[in-house]
Write a protein that holds these residues in place. Structure first.
Motif, PDB file in Angstrom:
ATOM      1  N   GLU A 330       0.842  -1.201   0.000  1.00 46.67           N
ATOM      2  CA  GLU A 330       0.000   0.000   0.000  1.00 46.67           C
ATOM      3  C   GLU A 330       0.874   1.246   0.000  1.00 46.67           C
ATOM      4  O   GLU A 330       1.869   1.324   0.725  1.00 46.67           O
ATOM      5  CB  GLU A 330      -0.896  -0.020   1.246  1.00 46.67           C
ATOM      6  N   ALA A 331       0.513   2.231  -0.824  1.00 42.79           N
ATOM      7  CA  ALA A 331       1.200   3.529  -0.871  1.00 42.79           C
ATOM      8  C   ALA A 331       0.171   4.624  -0.597  1.00 42.79           C
ATOM      9  O   ALA A 331      -0.922   4.602  -1.160  1.00 42.79           O
ATOM     10  CB  ALA A 331       1.863   3.739  -2.225  1.00 42.79           C
ATOM     11  N   VAL A 332       0.544   5.586   0.249  1.00 47.12           N
ATOM     12  CA  VAL A 332      -0.393   6.626   0.689  1.00 47.12           C
ATOM     13  C   VAL A 332       0.300   7.987   0.639  1.00 47.12           C
ATOM     14  O   VAL A 332       1.476   8.113   1.009  1.00 47.12           O
ATOM     15  CB  VAL A 332      -0.895   6.343   2.123  1.00 47.12           C
ATOM     16  N   PHE A 333      -0.444   8.994   0.175  1.00 49.10           N
ATOM     17  CA  PHE A 333       0.009  10.390   0.253  1.00 49.10           C
ATOM     18  C   PHE A 333      -1.019  11.175   1.049  1.00 49.10           C
ATOM     19  O   PHE A 333      -2.226  11.030   0.822  1.00 49.10           O
ATOM     20  CB  PHE A 333       0.164  11.005  -1.138  1.00 49.10           C
ATOM     21  N   GLY A 334      -0.542  11.983   1.998  1.00 49.18           N
ATOM     22  CA  GLY A 334      -1.464  12.711   2.850  1.00 49.18           C
ATOM     23  C   GLY A 334      -1.066  14.159   3.095  1.00 49.18           C
ATOM     24  O   GLY A 334       0.120  14.512   3.043  1.00 49.18           O
ATOM     25  N   ASP A 335      -2.072  14.980   3.345  1.00 46.52           N
ATOM     26  CA  ASP A 335      -1.898  16.378   3.754  1.00 46.52           C
ATOM     27  C   ASP A 335      -2.289  16.454   5.225  1.00 46.52           C
ATOM     28  O   ASP A 335      -3.465  16.279   5.572  1.00 46.52           O
ATOM     29  CB  ASP A 335      -2.779  17.287   2.901  1.00 46.52           C
ATOM     30  N   TYR A 336      -1.306  16.729   6.096  1.00 47.36           N
ATOM     31  CA  TYR A 336      -1.527  16.682   7.540  1.00 47.36           C
ATOM     32  C   TYR A 336      -1.312  18.047   8.186  1.00 47.36           C
ATOM     33  O   TYR A 336      -0.568  18.194   9.149  1.00 47.36           O
ATOM     34  CB  TYR A 336      -0.612  15.629   8.170  1.00 47.36           C
ATOM     35  N   ASP A 337      -1.961  19.041   7.622  1.00 47.78           N
ATOM     36  CA  ASP A 337      -1.960  20.399   8.139  1.00 47.78           C
ATOM     37  C   ASP A 337      -0.599  21.079   7.986  1.00 47.78           C
ATOM     38  O   ASP A 337      -0.412  21.851   7.052  1.00 47.78           O
ATOM     39  CB  ASP A 337      -2.423  20.421   9.603  1.00 47.78           C
ATOM     40  N   TRP A 338       0.347  20.762   8.834  1.00 48.94           N
ATOM     41  CA  TRP A 338       1.627  21.486   8.799  1.00 48.94           C
ATOM     42  C   TRP A 338       2.646  20.872   7.849  1.00 48.94           C
ATOM     43  O   TRP A 338       3.677  21.460   7.552  1.00 48.94           O
ATOM     44  CB  TRP A 338       2.210  21.576  10.208  1.00 48.94           C
ATOM     45  N   HIS A 339       2.363  19.652   7.325  1.00 46.50           N
ATOM     46  CA  HIS A 339       3.287  19.031   6.375  1.00 46.50           C
ATOM     47  C   HIS A 339       2.537  17.999   5.537  1.00 46.50           C
ATOM     48  O   HIS A 339       1.443  17.551   5.870  1.00 46.50           O
ATOM     49  CB  HIS A 339       4.462  18.370   7.105  1.00 46.50           C
ATOM     50  N   ASN A 340       3.170  17.611   4.403  1.00 47.37           N
ATOM     51  CA  ASN A 340       2.695  16.536   3.543  1.00 47.37           C
ATOM     52  C   ASN A 340       3.659  15.358   3.641  1.00 47.37           C
ATOM     53  O   ASN A 340       4.859  15.551   3.893  1.00 47.37           O
ATOM     54  CB  ASN A 340       2.601  16.982   2.087  1.00 47.37           C
ATOM     55  N   GLN A 341       3.125  14.174   3.385  1.00 43.24           N
ATOM     56  CA  GLN A 341       3.983  12.996   3.501  1.00 43.24           C
ATOM     57  C   GLN A 341       3.529  11.901   2.550  1.00 43.24           C
ATOM     58  O   GLN A 341       2.330  11.718   2.326  1.00 43.24           O
ATOM     59  CB  GLN A 341       3.960  12.457   4.935  1.00 43.24           C
ATOM     60  N   ALA A 342       4.496  11.156   2.003  1.00 39.04           N
ATOM     61  CA  ALA A 342       4.225   9.957   1.209  1.00 39.04           C
ATOM     62  C   ALA A 342       4.874   8.777   1.908  1.00 39.04           C
ATOM     63  O   ALA A 342       6.037   8.843   2.324  1.00 39.04           O
ATOM     64  CB  ALA A 342       4.782  10.111  -0.206  1.00 39.04           C
ATOM     65  N   SER A 343       4.121   7.700   2.040  1.00 38.71           N
ATOM     66  CA  SER A 343       4.626   6.528   2.755  1.00 38.71           C
ATOM     67  C   SER A 343       4.245   5.264   2.004  1.00 38.71           C
ATOM     68  O   SER A 343       3.340   5.257   1.173  1.00 38.71           O
ATOM     69  CB  SER A 343       4.064   6.478   4.183  1.00 38.71           C
ATOM     70  N   ILE A 344       4.940   4.180   2.330  1.00 35.81           N
ATOM     71  CA  ILE A 344       4.656   2.877   1.738  1.00 35.81           C
ATOM     72  C   ILE A 344       4.612   1.843   2.854  1.00 35.81           C
ATOM     73  O   ILE A 344       5.351   1.950   3.845  1.00 35.81           O
ATOM     74  CB  ILE A 344       5.715   2.500   0.677  1.00 35.81           C
TER      75      ILE A 344
END
Length: 417
Positions: A330-344
């Protein structure tokens, strides 16, 4: 400063500030949504990963090999071998046959009836218990979060050491317990215990450390599998979570998958509203000076904020490797208010029978916009130029972040009964 402020109990100590972990796998999202990736580990009815049930009859010769596929094979009774003789070709008055005209026919045939038996894969991301069934997911995880920072004090402010590394390591046990009201609708309750070590590792000054442990998350939710047929599956889930001394979270989770042979390819979208107990969040340290005065430093992700909204989306694939083993990527990209992140995330599942499975997983961030960000840092108990003690919170300067890292390793024990 002798110890670090707990991210869980340090809420009302300073003008309403409510520090929390970063909105990431190991922090706010670990408590609210990646606990959604592993947890409330949505499940699917037996139809989730295969074609229709089918019964088919074939005739084949004995020397054919059985197919090595996922299904259990139940051969039917074999037809008897038989021979046909033409006795009219015997020589008259003799018991000797005319071998030149003997007709011998041998036919060997086997009729096989195959019943395709489904296996109920508990580690499937769409799993949820059917009507009258209970589901349990016990998630034991080890989270790591760190970043380097360089502090730049404001004019007329000073600090003895301007370089440090923030380091958080947490061991947690989370339990999701669910019940199927119908085949399509399930409810669940969740609780999480964690034991966490926080540290500001200063380059020259003594390190600031603190431990924290306890039951810090409680929640309720519902899961609705609104479609599940030969090709498609989809679920919509909603949850409420309370993080002790931090925030209340309201989460919506949508997944949709397409079934191909032994695999399900799926997409996901999550959004959650976070209502903070205070008006700021970040990482903090507090302690006392040699004179016994309170002193603290606070790296603020955001200030003067009562609530935030996070959103993430991703894609994944769940595949059956053989009868007992599964793979989930699974690969996910998120917007978490103070930063963005991509994870696997990757997971290997083992299920020896229909009621228990073990799922070993690991998740890591391979991109994060926190690198090179400048966050405000605040101090309590600073010393003014005239030597007086400032017994209040003041903005002390900026902290530039670098080498931001997050990793989670966990094991899920999944039961259905």
């Amino acid at each position: 400063m002798k110890k670090q402020m707990s991210l869980f109990i340090w809420a009302a100590a300073v003008f309403g500030m409510a520090p929390v972990w970063a909105a990431t796998n190991a922090g706010m999202r670990a408590a609210s949504s990646a606990d959604l990736t592993g947890a409330p580990a949505v499940r699917a009815r037996p139809a989730v990963n295969y074609e229709k049930y089918e019964t088919r009859t074939t005739t084949r010769t004995y020397d054919m090999q059985d197919r090595g596929d996922l299904y259990y094979t139940q051969p039917a009774s074999r037809s008897a071998m038989y021979k046909e003789y033409d006795n009219s070709n015997r020589l008259a008055g003799s018991s000797v046959r005319n071998t030149t005209t003997r007709n011998v026919r041998t036919t060997r045939a086997e009729t096989v009836r195959r019943e395709l038996k489904r296996k109920y894969y508990l580690a499937h991301p769409f799993f949820q218990p059917l009507k009258g069934k209970f589901g349990s997911v016990t998630d034991i995880a080890y989270d790591m979060n760190s970043y380097d920072m360089t502090l730049t004090p404001l004019e007329n402010m000073s600090i003895s050491d301007t370089r440090a590394k923030w380091d958080m390591k947490a061991f947690s046990v989370k339990e999701d317990f669910s019940y199927g009201i119908t085949d399509r609708l399930a409810v669940l309750a969740m609780v999480k215990y964690d034991k966490t070590k926080y540290k500001f590792d200063w380059s020259t000054a003594p390190d600031d450390k603190m431990d924290d442990d306890g039951f810090n998350l409680f929640g309720l939710g519902a899961q609705w599998r609104f479609v599940d047929n030969d090709k498609w599956i989809g679920t919509l889930s909603g949850y409420f979570q309370h993080q002790k001394d931090i925030a209340n979270n309201y989460i919506l989770d949508l997944k949709g998958g397409y079934k191909i042979s032994r695999s399900t390819i799926y997409g996901l979208a999550r959004g959650w509203y976070v209502d903070f107990d205070g008006n700021s969040y970040g990482n903090g340290i507090e302690g006392t000076t040699a004179e016994g005065n309170k002193a603290a430093i606070f790296i603020a992700y955001d200030t003067d904020v009562d609530d935030v909204f996070y959103i993430e989306g991703g894609i994944g694939v769940f595949s059956v490797l053989d009868e007992d083993w599964t793979l989930n990527l699974e690969a996910v990209f998120g917007d978490y208010d103070w930063h963005n992140q991509a994870s696997i995330k990757g997971a290997i599942g083992w299920q020896p029978n229909d009621w228990v499975a073990l799922n070993l997983y690991a998740k890591t961030a391979f991109y994060d916009s926190a690198d090179d960000k400048k966050l405000g840092y605040w101090s309590y108990g600073a010393t003014a130029e005239d030597g007086s003690f400032i017994n209040s919170w003041v903005k002390h300067g900026e902290a530039k972040l670098s080498d931001y890292k997050e990793t989670t390793i966990g094991l899920q024990a999944i039961f259905q009964f």
